[in-house]
Design a protein around this motif. Sequence first.
Motif, PDB file in Angstrom:
ATOM      1  N   UNK A 153       0.827  -1.197   0.000  1.00  0.00           N
ATOM      2  CA  UNK A 153       0.000   0.000   0.000  1.00  0.00           C
ATOM      3  C   UNK A 153       0.868   1.256   0.000  1.00  0.00           C
ATOM      4  N   UNK A 154       0.403   2.332  -0.657  1.00  0.00           N
ATOM      5  CA  UNK A 154       1.179   3.575  -0.642  1.00  0.00           C
ATOM      6  C   UNK A 154       1.208   4.171   0.760  1.00  0.00           C
ATOM      7  N   UNK A 155       2.288   4.906   1.057  1.00  0.00           N
ATOM      8  CA  UNK A 155       2.446   5.566   2.345  1.00  0.00           C
ATOM      9  C   UNK A 155       1.649   6.871   2.316  1.00  0.00           C
ATOM     10  N   UNK A 156       0.476   6.864   2.923  1.00  0.00           N
ATOM     11  CA  UNK A 156      -0.398   8.034   2.887  1.00  0.00           C
ATOM     12  C   UNK A 156       0.141   9.182   3.733  1.00  0.00           C
ATOM     13  N   UNK A 157       1.112   8.902   4.604  1.00  0.00           N
ATOM     14  CA  UNK A 157       1.706   9.967   5.411  1.00  0.00           C
ATOM     15  C   UNK A 157       2.881  10.637   4.715  1.00  0.00           C
ATOM     16  N   UNK A 158       3.291  10.108   3.586  1.00  0.00           N
ATOM     17  CA  UNK A 158       4.431  10.667   2.860  1.00  0.00           C
ATOM     18  C   UNK A 158       4.061  12.021   2.251  1.00  0.00           C
ATOM     19  N   UNK A 159       4.987  12.977   2.269  1.00  0.00           N
ATOM     20  CA  UNK A 159       4.729  14.258   1.614  1.00  0.00           C
ATOM     21  C   UNK A 159       4.886  14.184   0.101  1.00  0.00           C
ATOM     22  N   UNK A 160       5.341  13.027  -0.391  1.00  0.00           N
ATOM     23  CA  UNK A 160       5.598  12.871  -1.817  1.00  0.00           C
ATOM     24  C   UNK A 160       4.433  12.209  -2.540  1.00  0.00           C
ATOM     25  N   UNK A 161       4.298  12.547  -3.823  1.00  0.00           N
ATOM     26  CA  UNK A 161       3.336  11.876  -4.686  1.00  0.00           C
ATOM     27  C   UNK A 161       3.647  10.384  -4.687  1.00  0.00           C
ATOM     28  N   UNK A 162       2.634   9.564  -4.899  1.00  0.00           N
ATOM     29  CA  UNK A 162       2.804   8.116  -4.928  1.00  0.00           C
ATOM     30  C   UNK A 162       3.618   7.715  -6.153  1.00  0.00           C
ATOM     31  N   UNK A 163       4.563   6.832  -5.941  1.00  0.00           N
ATOM     32  CA  UNK A 163       5.352   6.291  -7.036  1.00  0.00           C
ATOM     33  C   UNK A 163       6.616   7.088  -7.283  1.00  0.00           C
ATOM     34  N   UNK A 164       7.604   6.415  -7.837  1.00  0.00           N
ATOM     35  CA  UNK A 164       8.868   7.090  -8.123  1.00  0.00           C
ATOM     36  C   UNK A 164       8.709   8.099  -9.267  1.00  0.00           C
ATOM     37  N   UNK A 165       9.636   9.043  -9.297  1.00  0.00           N
ATOM     38  CA  UNK A 165       9.674  10.023 -10.376  1.00  0.00           C
ATOM     39  C   UNK A 165      11.135  10.195 -10.794  1.00  0.00           C
ATOM     40  N   UNK A 166      11.358  11.042 -11.764  1.00  0.00           N
ATOM     41  CA  UNK A 166      12.727  11.350 -12.165  1.00  0.00           C
ATOM     42  C   UNK A 166      13.507  11.980 -11.017  1.00  0.00           C
ATOM     43  N   UNK A 167      12.789  12.511 -10.038  1.00  0.00           N
ATOM     44  CA  UNK A 167      13.409  13.185  -8.896  1.00  0.00           C
ATOM     45  C   UNK A 167      13.643  12.254  -7.716  1.00  0.00           C
ATOM     46  N   UNK A 168      13.299  10.988  -7.851  1.00  0.00           N
ATOM     47  CA  UNK A 168      13.468  10.035  -6.763  1.00  0.00           C
ATOM     48  C   UNK A 168      14.756   9.256  -6.969  1.00  0.00           C
ATOM     49  N   UNK A 169      15.622   9.313  -5.963  1.00  0.00           N
ATOM     50  CA  UNK A 169      16.890   8.607  -6.041  1.00  0.00           C
ATOM     51  C   UNK A 169      16.791   7.194  -5.513  1.00  0.00           C
ATOM     52  N   UNK A 170      17.914   6.496  -5.534  1.00  0.00           N
ATOM     53  CA  UNK A 170      17.948   5.125  -5.008  1.00  0.00           C
ATOM     54  C   UNK A 170      17.776   5.138  -3.495  1.00  0.00           C
ATOM     55  N   UNK A 171      17.460   3.986  -2.914  1.00  0.00           N
ATOM     56  CA  UNK A 171      17.346   3.920  -1.452  1.00  0.00           C
ATOM     57  C   UNK A 171      18.603   4.489  -0.791  1.00  0.00           C
ATOM     58  N   UNK A 172      18.385   5.298   0.223  1.00  0.00           N
ATOM     59  CA  UNK A 172      19.466   6.005   0.896  1.00  0.00           C
ATOM     60  C   UNK A 172      20.243   5.075   1.826  1.00  0.00           C
ATOM     61  N   UNK A 173      21.559   5.281   1.878  1.00  0.00           N
ATOM     62  CA  UNK A 173      22.429   4.551   2.802  1.00  0.00           C
ATOM     63  C   UNK A 173      23.194   5.561   3.662  1.00  0.00           C
ATOM     64  N   UNK A 174      23.731   5.072   4.774  1.00  0.00           N
ATOM     65  CA  UNK A 174      24.546   5.934   5.639  1.00  0.00           C
ATOM     66  C   UNK A 174      25.735   6.495   4.874  1.00  0.00           C
ATOM     67  N   UNK A 175      26.333   5.689   4.005  1.00  0.00           N
ATOM     68  CA  UNK A 175      27.483   6.137   3.223  1.00  0.00           C
ATOM     69  C   UNK A 175      27.102   7.283   2.281  1.00  0.00           C
TER      70      UNK A 175
END
Length: 167
Positions: free
Chosen positions: A2-24
């Motif tokens: 299910x989509x995260x309804x609490x997210x401030x972002x539109x549902x689904x990836x976009x050209x502005x969405x990067x890969x999953x973030x890591x500490x590095x």
Amino acid sequence: MLPDLTSPFEVGPSLWTGPPLTEDMVRRAEETLGVRLPRSYVELMYRQNGGVLKNTCYPTSFRTSWAADHFGLDVIMGIGYEDGIDAQSAELISEWDYPNVGVVLGVTPMAGPDTVMLEYSKSGPDGEPAVVYVGEDRIPRRVADSFGEFMDGLVSSEVFEDEDEDQ
């Protein structure tokens, strides 16, 4: 899933969405930018690494390059990829002659003449930056004391639709 309804972002990836973030990725971005990124920003990027916002307007008590009482922010840039803040901020500051007070946070509907920045001039590079709007006059105007406060203040563009039609 299910989509995260609490997210401030539109549902689904976009050209502005990067890969999953890591500490590095966070560590390298902070080294590149020369600042400590706000924890509330980093935590949001762990949920989704940048993207198109659902609520794209921020009310102001001053006229902006956009309107009499607000500005738009379409995208919050993520970390550690081609369109991330660590790759784009210095270039955007130079290209658009923004004041060198911090880090460009995202993309406005005008995509250049104005911007929103994390502003470190008062907090120092290790402190909690304020959020400022920079209009065509290149004067940074504080709109929030923190990234979290800024995110909480974003509202739907529908709030201002009738007003914009009259201008």
